[in-house]
Design a protein around this motif. Structure first.
Motif, PDB file in Angstrom:
ATOM      1  N   ASP A  17       0.830  -1.209   0.000  1.00  0.00           N
ATOM      2  CA  ASP A  17       0.000   0.000   0.000  1.00  0.00           C
ATOM      3  C   ASP A  17       0.863   1.258   0.000  1.00  0.00           C
ATOM      4  OD1 ASP A  17      -2.227  -1.593   0.019  1.00  0.00           O
ATOM      5  OD2 ASP A  17      -2.488  -1.511   2.202  1.00  0.00           O
ATOM      6  N   HIS A  18       1.901   1.251   0.822  1.00  0.00           N
ATOM      7  CA  HIS A  18       2.800   2.416   0.855  1.00  0.00           C
ATOM      8  C   HIS A  18       3.608   2.515  -0.438  1.00  0.00           C
ATOM      9  CE1 HIS A  18       2.050   3.768   4.960  1.00  0.00           C
ATOM     10  NE2 HIS A  18       2.062   2.500   5.345  1.00  0.00           N
ATOM     11  N   ALA A  19       3.954   1.378  -1.019  1.00  0.00           N
ATOM     12  CA  ALA A  19       4.664   1.413  -2.305  1.00  0.00           C
ATOM     13  C   ALA A  19       3.788   2.034  -3.385  1.00  0.00           C
ATOM     14  CB  ALA A  19       5.088   0.001  -2.706  1.00  0.00           C
ATOM     15  N   LEU A  20       2.513   1.694  -3.370  1.00  0.00           N
ATOM     16  CA  LEU A  20       1.597   2.300  -4.345  1.00  0.00           C
ATOM     17  C   LEU A  20       1.483   3.806  -4.123  1.00  0.00           C
ATOM     18  CD1 LEU A  20      -1.241  -0.390  -4.453  1.00  0.00           C
ATOM     19  CD2 LEU A  20       0.494   0.079  -6.200  1.00  0.00           C
ATOM     20  N   ALA A  21       1.548   4.237  -2.874  1.00  0.00           N
ATOM     21  CA  ALA A  21       1.519   5.676  -2.607  1.00  0.00           C
ATOM     22  C   ALA A  21       2.760   6.351  -3.175  1.00  0.00           C
ATOM     23  CB  ALA A  21       1.415   5.921  -1.101  1.00  0.00           C
ATOM     24  N   VAL A  22       3.919   5.676  -3.066  1.00  0.00           N
ATOM     25  CA  VAL A  22       5.139   6.233  -3.666  1.00  0.00           C
ATOM     26  C   VAL A  22       5.005   6.298  -5.182  1.00  0.00           C
ATOM     27  CG1 VAL A  22       7.609   5.837  -4.012  1.00  0.00           C
ATOM     28  CG2 VAL A  22       6.601   5.467  -1.754  1.00  0.00           C
ATOM     29  N   LEU A  23       4.444   5.250  -5.761  1.00  0.00           N
ATOM     30  CA  LEU A  23       4.279   5.235  -7.208  1.00  0.00           C
ATOM     31  C   LEU A  23       3.250   6.272  -7.673  1.00  0.00           C
ATOM     32  CD1 LEU A  23       4.356   1.390  -7.900  1.00  0.00           C
ATOM     33  CD2 LEU A  23       6.190   3.062  -8.168  1.00  0.00           C
ATOM     34  N   VAL A  25       3.098   9.206  -6.462  1.00  0.00           N
ATOM     35  CA  VAL A  25       3.902  10.422  -6.598  1.00  0.00           C
ATOM     36  C   VAL A  25       4.545  10.469  -7.982  1.00  0.00           C
ATOM     37  CG1 VAL A  25       5.934  11.648  -5.727  1.00  0.00           C
ATOM     38  CG2 VAL A  25       4.333  10.590  -4.116  1.00  0.00           C
ATOM     39  N   ARG A  26       5.055   9.316  -8.422  1.00  0.00           N
ATOM     40  CA  ARG A  26       5.617   9.240  -9.773  1.00  0.00           C
ATOM     41  C   ARG A  26       4.549   9.517 -10.825  1.00  0.00           C
ATOM     42  NH1 ARG A  26       7.860   3.558 -11.803  1.00  0.00           N
ATOM     43  NH2 ARG A  26       5.623   3.155 -11.801  1.00  0.00           N
ATOM     44  N   GLY A  27       3.362   8.923 -10.643  1.00  0.00           N
ATOM     45  CA  GLY A  27       2.296   9.138 -11.608  1.00  0.00           C
ATOM     46  C   GLY A  27       1.831  10.585 -11.639  1.00  0.00           C
ATOM     47  N   THR A  28       1.786  11.215 -10.465  1.00  0.00           N
ATOM     48  CA  THR A  28       1.400  12.620 -10.416  1.00  0.00           C
ATOM     49  C   THR A  28       2.410  13.487 -11.152  1.00  0.00           C
ATOM     50  OG1 THR A  28       0.293  12.266  -8.293  1.00  0.00           O
ATOM     51  CG2 THR A  28       0.863  14.529  -8.870  1.00  0.00           C
ATOM     52  N   ALA A  29       3.705  13.204 -10.937  1.00  0.00           N
ATOM     53  CA  ALA A  29       4.736  13.977 -11.630  1.00  0.00           C
ATOM     54  C   ALA A  29       4.643  13.783 -13.138  1.00  0.00           C
ATOM     55  CB  ALA A  29       6.116  13.560 -11.120  1.00  0.00           C
ATOM     56  N   LEU A  30       4.409  12.533 -13.558  1.00  0.00           N
ATOM     57  CA  LEU A  30       4.286  12.267 -14.990  1.00  0.00           C
ATOM     58  C   LEU A  30       3.053  12.959 -15.568  1.00  0.00           C
ATOM     59  CD1 LEU A  30       5.512  10.687 -17.352  1.00  0.00           C
ATOM     60  CD2 LEU A  30       4.063   8.750 -16.713  1.00  0.00           C
ATOM     61  N   GLY A  31       1.938  12.928 -14.824  1.00  0.00           N
ATOM     62  CA  GLY A  31       0.734  13.596 -15.297  1.00  0.00           C
ATOM     63  C   GLY A  31       0.907  15.100 -15.388  1.00  0.00           C
ATOM     64  N   LEU A 236      10.279  15.461  -5.367  1.00  0.00           N
ATOM     65  CA  LEU A 236       9.615  14.157  -5.409  1.00  0.00           C
ATOM     66  C   LEU A 236      10.013  13.279  -4.223  1.00  0.00           C
ATOM     67  CD1 LEU A 236       9.841  13.373  -9.237  1.00  0.00           C
ATOM     68  CD2 LEU A 236       7.896  14.291  -7.959  1.00  0.00           C
ATOM     69  N   LEU A 237      11.286  13.378  -3.811  1.00  0.00           N
ATOM     70  CA  LEU A 237      11.715  12.611  -2.641  1.00  0.00           C
ATOM     71  C   LEU A 237      10.970  13.055  -1.389  1.00  0.00           C
ATOM     72  CD1 LEU A 237      15.588  12.369  -3.173  1.00  0.00           C
ATOM     73  CD2 LEU A 237      13.970  10.467  -3.111  1.00  0.00           C
ATOM     74  N   ARG A 238      10.815  14.357  -1.213  1.00  0.00           N
ATOM     75  CA  ARG A 238      10.073  14.839  -0.050  1.00  0.00           C
ATOM     76  C   ARG A 238       8.611  14.403  -0.105  1.00  0.00           C
ATOM     77  NH1 ARG A 238      13.190  19.603  -0.823  1.00  0.00           N
ATOM     78  NH2 ARG A 238      11.477  20.538  -2.014  1.00  0.00           N
ATOM     79  N   ALA A 239       8.039  14.400  -1.301  1.00  0.00           N
ATOM     80  CA  ALA A 239       6.632  14.025  -1.437  1.00  0.00           C
ATOM     81  C   ALA A 239       6.399  12.557  -1.062  1.00  0.00           C
ATOM     82  CB  ALA A 239       6.155  14.287  -2.861  1.00  0.00           C
ATOM     83  N   GLY A 240       7.357  11.695  -1.355  1.00  0.00           N
ATOM     84  CA  GLY A 240       7.168  10.271  -1.072  1.00  0.00           C
ATOM     85  C   GLY A 240       7.966   9.753   0.095  1.00  0.00           C
ATOM     86  N   ALA A 241       8.643  10.647   0.855  1.00  0.00           N
ATOM     87  CA  ALA A 241       9.555  10.199   1.909  1.00  0.00           C
ATOM     88  C   ALA A 241       8.830   9.415   2.995  1.00  0.00           C
ATOM     89  CB  ALA A 241      10.282  11.398   2.517  1.00  0.00           C
ATOM     90  N   SER A 242       7.715   9.926   3.476  1.00  0.00           N
ATOM     91  CA  SER A 242       7.022   9.248   4.582  1.00  0.00           C
ATOM     92  C   SER A 242       6.517   7.872   4.156  1.00  0.00           C
ATOM     93  CB  SER A 242       5.860  10.121   5.064  1.00  0.00           C
ATOM     94  OG  SER A 242       4.923  10.347   4.014  1.00  0.00           O
ATOM     95  N   HIS A 243       5.972   7.775   2.951  1.00  0.00           N
ATOM     96  CA  HIS A 243       5.478   6.478   2.481  1.00  0.00           C
ATOM     97  C   HIS A 243       6.635   5.511   2.222  1.00  0.00           C
ATOM     98  CE1 HIS A 243       1.246   7.477   2.213  1.00  0.00           C
ATOM     99  NE2 HIS A 243       1.551   8.618   1.606  1.00  0.00           N
ATOM    100  N   ALA A 244       7.765   6.025   1.705  1.00  0.00           N
ATOM    101  CA  ALA A 244       8.923   5.154   1.472  1.00  0.00           C
ATOM    102  C   ALA A 244       9.457   4.611   2.793  1.00  0.00           C
ATOM    103  CB  ALA A 244      10.014   5.915   0.722  1.00  0.00           C
ATOM    104  N   ALA A 245       9.520   5.477   3.822  1.00  0.00           N
ATOM    105  CA  ALA A 245      10.001   5.023   5.124  1.00  0.00           C
ATOM    106  C   ALA A 245       9.058   3.976   5.717  1.00  0.00           C
ATOM    107  CB  ALA A 245      10.138   6.212   6.067  1.00  0.00           C
ATOM    108  N   GLU A 246       7.761   4.209   5.621  1.00  0.00           N
ATOM    109  CA  GLU A 246       6.805   3.236   6.144  1.00  0.00           C
ATOM    110  C   GLU A 246       6.857   1.930   5.358  1.00  0.00           C
ATOM    111  OE1 GLU A 246       4.583   3.085   8.784  1.00  0.00           O
ATOM    112  OE2 GLU A 246       5.928   4.681   9.434  1.00  0.00           O
ATOM    113  N   MET A 247       7.077   2.037   4.052  1.00  0.00           N
ATOM    114  CA  MET A 247       7.199   0.832   3.239  1.00  0.00           C
ATOM    115  C   MET A 247       8.363  -0.027   3.728  1.00  0.00           C
ATOM    116  SD  MET A 247       8.027   0.519  -0.843  1.00  0.00           S
ATOM    117  CE  MET A 247       9.688   1.193  -0.606  1.00  0.00           C
ATOM    118  N   GLU A 248       9.525   0.600   3.955  1.00  0.00           N
ATOM    119  CA  GLU A 248      10.686  -0.159   4.409  1.00  0.00           C
ATOM    120  C   GLU A 248      10.454  -0.729   5.805  1.00  0.00           C
ATOM    121  OE1 GLU A 248      12.967  -1.027   2.548  1.00  0.00           O
ATOM    122  OE2 GLU A 248      12.675   0.330   0.847  1.00  0.00           O
TER     123      GLU A 248
END
Length: 548
Positions: A17-23, A25-31, A236-248
């Protein structure tokens, strides 16, 4: 058993779930990057089909004018991120032919936990173990590619590499190592999940791109272009930092839960050995290896040395009693075909990381065996430091300890009762010599080993000790001169203490009582305690000292 399996599966789903939240962020940037182009495409299509009249021409051209530079900037940022090479931990790669038993143990461990086996094994000169993805795939690549099927326990080409701390292999027993590595190997299960793997690649690519942007030089336009990349990557790192940390965190929790069914009781004992190994390894590096590195020698059996250091610690420290009884069991280093060759490679890497040493042995960078350490390292250190001290004091051609004491007292009397001036001169000489040595090391790395130099942090290796003060250096140099005189006139010998490094031995016994008399002379200009010590040991202070 089903309850034990359910816990890691729940952890993996939460990590996904947290990985999808990180992704996202990628999708938002691409959009966001494609939005101006999409608006321009709609306006152009509306004009071609006649659905939008001539009144939309201005908006159409404005949209095109915005879309083109935004697309160009997005393509530039994506290209830098795709080309950026994520940082790789410096390790010694262990091929399967060099350690078939170790690979077999790891595969059996993966089979027991029903996870993919790591793709390879590497050793690091540190007391830690982890999984490291070295695929270096672009975070924007393979968005819809399905993962290749993997059988349980099987290794895949893009599976992570298992990095093992080399001191563990020499100090721990086989069963302890298996128990310790179970939670680490269990992490390959979540790592194989496509969403988690894609999120990790995305984060690593952004981190690598930000690092590249921070180090780029050259003309102003080039720096500005990379500044844009760095700004986007950090955003982008700041936008996904919390979800990336929770994912790990969830991945680690799932791996720990899955590993509970494997040697859990033995893992508690193995964790105690981790703390002991860390203490012994740190002591060996700072007290034993570092003095050798400073003389241009590198001990070639550091991992074997940590066993000797920990055995000595067990003998001295009541808290460590009982640990040496394990030494009768099979050590984990027996899983290697040639432990000596592996230990040599890890020892050379440790010298590079912690002392910024050359990548290969040479005339000024030679290996030293532990049996040669007293003569090749200890005696050389003492005579080099004694020669440096006599040079600073402008001593005669054949200096003696008596002359050393007299000149120090004279310097102290001239300076108003202290030895600060001599200490400052010693510190300045040592600083100049260190600067010359570090400059030569960096020049050699830049000219002959560019890829290897990139593994080191900016400015050299990881310092093991803080800079020493002038008074500490003065006391060290006085002690070196005293030890030289003891060896030359009192039948003493240089030796190695596994926990304290270079040591003076008189009649086969270590003399650890020299520090206080030396400090009295160095800090208080009081020679009486040192003269009493010399008389007790039988050192002739009127005899010349042999220097290098």
């Amino acid at each position: 058993m089903s309850g034990l399996v359910a816990v890691p599966e729940m952890g993996t789903r939460s990590a996904r779930d947290h990985a999808l939240a990180v992704l996202r962020v990628r999708g938002t940037a691409l959009g966001a990057a494609l939005l101006p182009a999409a608006v321009a495409a709609v306006l152009i299509a509306g004009g071609i089909t006649g659905r939008l009249g001539d009144g939309w021409d201005a908006a159409r051209w404005a949209a095109v004018a915005v879309a083109l530079p935004v697309l160009a900037a997005a393509a530039w940022v994506a290209a830098v991120i795709a080309r950026a090479r994520p940082a790789v931990s410096p390790t010694v790669q262990i091929e399967e032919s060099a350690a078939p038993d170790l690979y077999r143990l790891i595969r059996d461990l993966a089979d027991r936990m029903d996870v993919p086996a790591p793709s390879a094994i590497a050793l690091t000169p540190d007391c830690d173990s982890w999984l490291e993805d070295r695929a270096h795939a672009s975070p924007f690549r393979g968005l819809s590619r399905l993962p290749r099927p993997v059988r349980a326990g099987g290794a895949r080409g893009d599976a992570p590499v298992l990095v093992i701390g080399s001191p563990f292999l020499w100090w721990m027993r086989v069963a302890e190592l298996r128990a310790l590595l179970a939670p680490v190997v269990a992490g390959t299960g979540p790592s194989a999940h496509p969403d988690i793997a894609a999120a990790r690649r995305f984060v690593r690519g952004l981190d690598a791109a930000a690092a590249v942007a921070a180090t780029v030089g050259g003309p102003l336009p080039r720096r500005l272009a990379y500044d844009v990349v760095g700004w986007v990557a950090r955003l982008l790192l700041r936008a996904g930092a919390s979800h990336a940390a929770e994912m790990e965190r969830m991945v680690a929790a799932a791996a720990a839960a899955r590993a509970q069914a494997v040697d859990y009781g033995l893992r508690v004992v193995a964790q105690e050995q981790v703390g002991l190994a860390y203490a012994g390894w740190d002591r060996l590096l700072t007290r034993v290896a570092l003095p050798a590195w400073r003389t241009g020698r590198w001990p070639e059996r550091l991992d074997a040395g940590v066993v000797a250091a920990l055995t000595e610690l067990s003998r001295r420290d009541r808290l460590a009693e009982g640990f040496t009884t394990r030494l009768g069991e099979r050590p984990a280093c027996d899983l290697l075909e040639e432990p000596g060759a592996v230990d040599r490679a890890v020892s050379l890497l440790a010298a590079r990381l912690f002392h910024d040493g050359p990548a290969e042995p040479g005339p000024d960078w030679e290996p030293v065996d532990w049996s040669q350490y007293p003569d090749e390292v200890v005696d050389r250190i003492w005579r080099t430091e004694a020669a440096r001290l006599f040079t600073v004091l402008r001593a005669t051609e054949n200096p003696t300890l008596a002359e050393l004491i007299d000149r120090l007292l004279g310097e102290a009397a001239t300076a108003g009762g202290g030895t600060d001036e001599v200490a400052a001169r010693i510190g300045a000489v040592v600083a100049r010599e260190d600067a010359v040595r570090e400059g030569s090391a960096r020049a050699g790395a830049a000219s002959g080993d560019v890829e290897g130099a990139a593994l080191l942090p900016p400015g050299g290796g990881f310092p093991l000790q803080p800079p020493r003060s002038g008074r500490e250096l003065l006391a060290e140099h006085i002690a070196a001169a005293v030890c030289c005189a003891a060896v030359d006139t009192a039948g003493a010998a240089p030796g190695l203490d596994w926990l304290d490094g270079p040591a003076l031995f008189v009649d086969g016994e270590r003399r650890a009582d020299l520090a206080r008399p030396v400090l009295a002379l160095a800090e208080e200009a009081d020679p009486r305690p040192l003269r009493d010590w010399l008389a007790a040991v039988g050192v002739r202070h009127d005899k010349p000292i042999r220097l290098v």
